[in-house]
Write a protein that holds these residues in place. Sequence first.
Motif, mmCIF file in Angstrom:
data_model
loop_
_atom_site.group_PDB
_atom_site.id
_atom_site.type_symbol
_atom_site.label_atom_id
_atom_site.label_comp_id
_atom_site.label_asym_id
_atom_site.label_seq_id
_atom_site.Cartn_x
_atom_site.Cartn_y
_atom_site.Cartn_z
ATOM 1 N N LEU A 58 0.791 -1.146 -0.045
ATOM 2 C CA LEU A 58 -0.144 0.142 -0.015
ATOM 3 C C LEU A 58 0.925 1.212 0.049
ATOM 4 N N GLU A 59 1.943 1.254 0.644
ATOM 5 C CA GLU A 59 2.933 2.444 0.547
ATOM 6 C C GLU A 59 3.204 2.821 -0.885
ATOM 7 N N GLN A 60 3.301 1.741 -1.724
ATOM 8 C CA GLN A 60 3.459 2.324 -3.152
ATOM 9 C C GLN A 60 2.154 2.676 -4.007
ATOM 10 N N ARG A 64 -0.704 9.294 0.416
ATOM 11 C CA ARG A 64 -0.662 9.521 1.890
ATOM 12 C C ARG A 64 -1.238 8.203 2.712
ATOM 13 N N LEU A 65 -0.448 7.923 3.496
ATOM 14 C CA LEU A 65 -0.382 6.579 4.263
ATOM 15 C C LEU A 65 -0.038 6.486 5.829
ATOM 16 N N HIS A 66 -0.499 6.305 6.656
ATOM 17 C CA HIS A 66 -0.043 5.948 8.031
ATOM 18 C C HIS A 66 -0.520 4.856 8.551
ATOM 19 N N TRP A 67 0.461 4.230 9.442
ATOM 20 C CA TRP A 67 0.322 2.718 9.984
ATOM 21 C C TRP A 67 -0.194 2.897 11.376
ATOM 22 N N VAL A 68 -1.302 1.958 11.785
ATOM 23 C CA VAL A 68 -1.758 2.019 13.213
ATOM 24 C C VAL A 68 -1.661 0.742 13.501
#
Length: 303
Positions: A58-60, A64-68
């Motif tokens: 998903l980072e590719q 805009r991405l945040h991990w929780v």
Amino acid sequence: MPANAIPENSERWGPEKSERWGLIAGNGDFPFLVLEGARSRGIEMAVIAIREEASPALEQSAKRLHWVSLGELSRTIELLHEEGVNHAVMAGQVKHNKIFSSIRPDWRLAKLLFSLQVKNTDSLIGAVARVLEDEGIELVDSTKFLGPLLPEAGILTRRSPDVSEAADITYGREVAQKIAALDLGQTVVVRDRACIAVEAMEGTDETIERAARIAGGQRLVVVKVSKPAQDMRFDVPVVGPKTIEVMRRSNATALAIDAGKTLLFDRDQLIRAADDFSIAIHAFAPANFAATASPAFEAKRKS
């Protein structure tokens, strides 16, 4: 899964500047498909990815991405606010057993869990949806951007179910609808109008595999239904090519699903695989399912 290239000067949140979209991502292909579907409409989503479930790819795919971590409800809301999100979609499975066994809730989620009278997936995620709404974030139908993946009623494959399979489907739909109404699962596996396996928390594919072990290689029929009041914001029934492969290995020769309420991932590939394996797929209009059991079902139940 590679992301579609978008020129820098074309980035925008949606058709209206006031609409900012967020995606809460679990596992599988579902989040990627939502991102692509939204992007095709000019919507670039901020992604909140669940660390224990979502794919690193998903980072590719997301700008805009945040991990929780699973259970970090307060942090999720904080990140959605930072991104200015006022419409959110949940996409991708979070395994049911993780929700109730592996979760480490923060104070906000712990308070929510304590308040639940019924501790099942629907009640939990429904409560989370209400918390998001209180924060000004509307949780939207997860299929909003995936219309083509929702089949219409009818036979989807070259082969129709034969007489024996059709009888098992009729029986199986009645059983599955009752199980789904209790929020126990949405899939049953049937042979000769006998229920071999019922889905609980393990998921569709593992239910089919368990049925195959019980049946010892005999022919099976798989029935997957939506809940009587299916909330399309979360926990939408899904079938993908992997399920067809599991059916092939398990000698399951027919699949019944609910039209308009079941997502078919990689739909073209799924149908081709079913045709190659001579698996029949029939999509039924959910409204056509009887609210009460038929005489045939009652006779079978009492026998």
